[in-house]
Design a protein around this motif. Structure first.
Motif, PDB file in Angstrom:
ATOM      1  N   ALA A 284      -1.571  10.852  -1.406  1.00  0.00           N
ATOM      2  CA  ALA A 284      -2.502   9.848  -0.898  1.00  0.00           C
ATOM      3  C   ALA A 284      -3.911  10.426  -0.799  1.00  0.00           C
ATOM      4  CB  ALA A 284      -2.035   9.327   0.461  1.00  0.00           C
ATOM      5  N   GLU A 327       4.436   6.110  -0.735  1.00  0.00           N
ATOM      6  CA  GLU A 327       3.275   6.626  -0.011  1.00  0.00           C
ATOM      7  C   GLU A 327       1.977   6.293  -0.739  1.00  0.00           C
ATOM      8  OE1 GLU A 327       1.473  10.985   1.371  1.00  0.00           O
ATOM      9  OE2 GLU A 327       3.550  10.803   0.650  1.00  0.00           O
ATOM     10  N   LEU A 328       2.008   6.435  -2.047  1.00  0.00           N
ATOM     11  CA  LEU A 328       0.815   6.166  -2.848  1.00  0.00           C
ATOM     12  C   LEU A 328       0.497   4.673  -2.894  1.00  0.00           C
ATOM     13  CD1 LEU A 328      -1.282   7.707  -4.437  1.00  0.00           C
ATOM     14  CD2 LEU A 328       0.183   7.577  -6.452  1.00  0.00           C
ATOM     15  N   ALA A 331      -1.277   3.755   0.257  1.00  0.00           N
ATOM     16  CA  ALA A 331      -2.666   4.225   0.298  1.00  0.00           C
ATOM     17  C   ALA A 331      -3.573   3.411  -0.615  1.00  0.00           C
ATOM     18  CB  ALA A 331      -2.740   5.702  -0.095  1.00  0.00           C
ATOM     19  N   SER A 332      -3.043   2.984  -1.753  1.00  0.00           N
ATOM     20  CA  SER A 332      -3.870   2.303  -2.743  1.00  0.00           C
ATOM     21  C   SER A 332      -3.799   0.785  -2.655  1.00  0.00           C
ATOM     22  CB  SER A 332      -3.456   2.737  -4.160  1.00  0.00           C
ATOM     23  OG  SER A 332      -2.116   2.343  -4.434  1.00  0.00           O
TER      24      SER A 332
END
Length: 382
Positions: A284, A327-328, A331-332
């Protein structure tokens, strides 16, 4: 000589030629040196002088003046041509002068005009003023596009044009109008459909090698890519161009690492492919670092469509891949595609997503819509 300054003999210091002595694959032909900015001097041709002449023929009296006008000087013309993606030629030839016009002669003969000097540049070349190094004078974005940058001087008048009822034998003539000259900067912004971004060692070079005809350098250390790379992707009976630029690190907008100099090469891309290394400690954070640098650079890069891929998944198990992807995505706020450029996993999925944004060839937007900002980012070659 201080770093980053212009040098009268060779034209470029180490800063200007960063990466300029390496080899970059050419989409259209064999490998060649890559250079994306150059400073050159251009001068159009001056007009030729008019002639002072009088008619002298047997059995004809009162012949009178018959001096012809001088010829026009040659123009300086820039033309965008296919088959070039570097400005390396301007490292060795930096002065361009068009020929002047020829002088007039008797029998009212006009002097020959000077030939126009056509300077061929890659598609995507910008011409910037030398005085402030930011003012955009011209932008050549289409194949075959030509602009008359400096106009040649008009020829001087011959004495025949000065004849009047009270001045039957004039001896005055024009010397011709002077030429125009200028120092300008050429800056190349490569035209590509998709651009690769990410931290150093995110696997961008491996990916472009896997999907295109490029031969980018791959190594287990940061900044293996020191100059932009171009490659042509052939996928599902379609072709599009991908540009790979050196990796960004935190503070690149302020000059850290290689800095953000090469981000200009993806300003015209229709979509960005953001690669994140699955082996990073915090994926992230890796994502945010690059996004922050794109926002700091400006020029509309942060607003471009982005395909996000978690790269190098061949080194992880399925459970960890799922956790890092989640997780990514958090974050995005966007879908994340698991990818391995080395193993080929997820490559077709990524290419499908890129094609969906790029659109059909016949419906592609014009070059003016390739992400050019209304307020272009300030840029200086030093």
């Amino acid at each position: 000589m201080p770093p980053g300054k212009w040098h009268a003999r060779n034209g470029f210091s180490a800063k200007h030629t960063a990466g300029g002595d390496g080899i970059a694959p050419n989409v259209y032909g064999p490998a060649m040196h890559f250079l994306d900015q150059a400073k050159i001097f251009v001068r159009s041709g001056a007009g030729g002088p008019g002639a002072v002449s009088f008619r002298r023929e047997k059995f004809i009296e009162y012949g009178g003046p018959d001096g012809g006008n001088g010829g026009k000087g040659g123009d300086i013309i820039f033309e965008a041509v296919a088959g070039l993606n570097t400005l390396i030629d301007f490292r060795y030839t930096q002065h361009f002068r068009a020929p002047r016009g020829g002088g007039g002669s008797g029998s009212n003969r006009t002097g020959p005009g000077g030939d126009d000097l056509v300077i061929k540049v890659p598609i995507g070349t910008q011409i910037l003023a030398d005085d402030d190094e930011r003012t955009l004078l011209a932008d050549l974005t289409k194949e075959g596009q030509r602009i008359v940058f400096l106009r040649g001087g008009d020829g001087g008048r011959g004495n025949a044009t000065y004849k009047t009822s009270t001045n039957r034998a004039p001896r005055q003539h024009g010397t011709g109008w002077p030429s125009e000259e200028a120092w300008v900067w050429l800056r190349l912004k490569l035209l590509a459909d998709a651009g690769l971004v990410g931290l150093p060692n995110a696997g961008k070079s491996t990916f472009i090698n896997a999907v295109t005809n490029a031969q980018a350098k791959v190594g287990a250390y940061a900044f293996t890519t020191t100059r932009p790379q171009l490659g042509v992707v052939r996928h599902k009976q379609r072709e599009f161009v991908v540009a790979d630029i050196p990796g960004l690190i935190e503070g690149a907008a302020d000059g850290a690492g290689i800095g953000d100099r090469f981000l200009g090469h993806i300003e015209r891309c229709r979509v960005l492919l953001h690669l994140i290394d699955a082996n990073d400690e915090d994926v992230a954070t890796s994502y945010r670092i690059v996004r922050d640098e794109l926002e700091a650079y400006g020029a509309g890069l942060a607003e471009k469509p982005v395909v996000i891929a978690l790269n190098k998944i061949d080194t992880l198990d399925d459970e960890l891949i799922a956790a890092l992807s989640a997780e990514l995505e958090e974050a995005s706020g966007a879908q994340v595609i698991p990818l391995s450029g080395a193993a080929g996993t997820g490559v077709d999925w990524v290419l499908d997503q890129l094609l969906e944004v790029i659109g059909p060839n016949e419906n592609r937007a014009s070059d003016e819509d390739f992400g050019e900002s209304e307020d272009p980012v300030e840029w200086s070659p030093v």
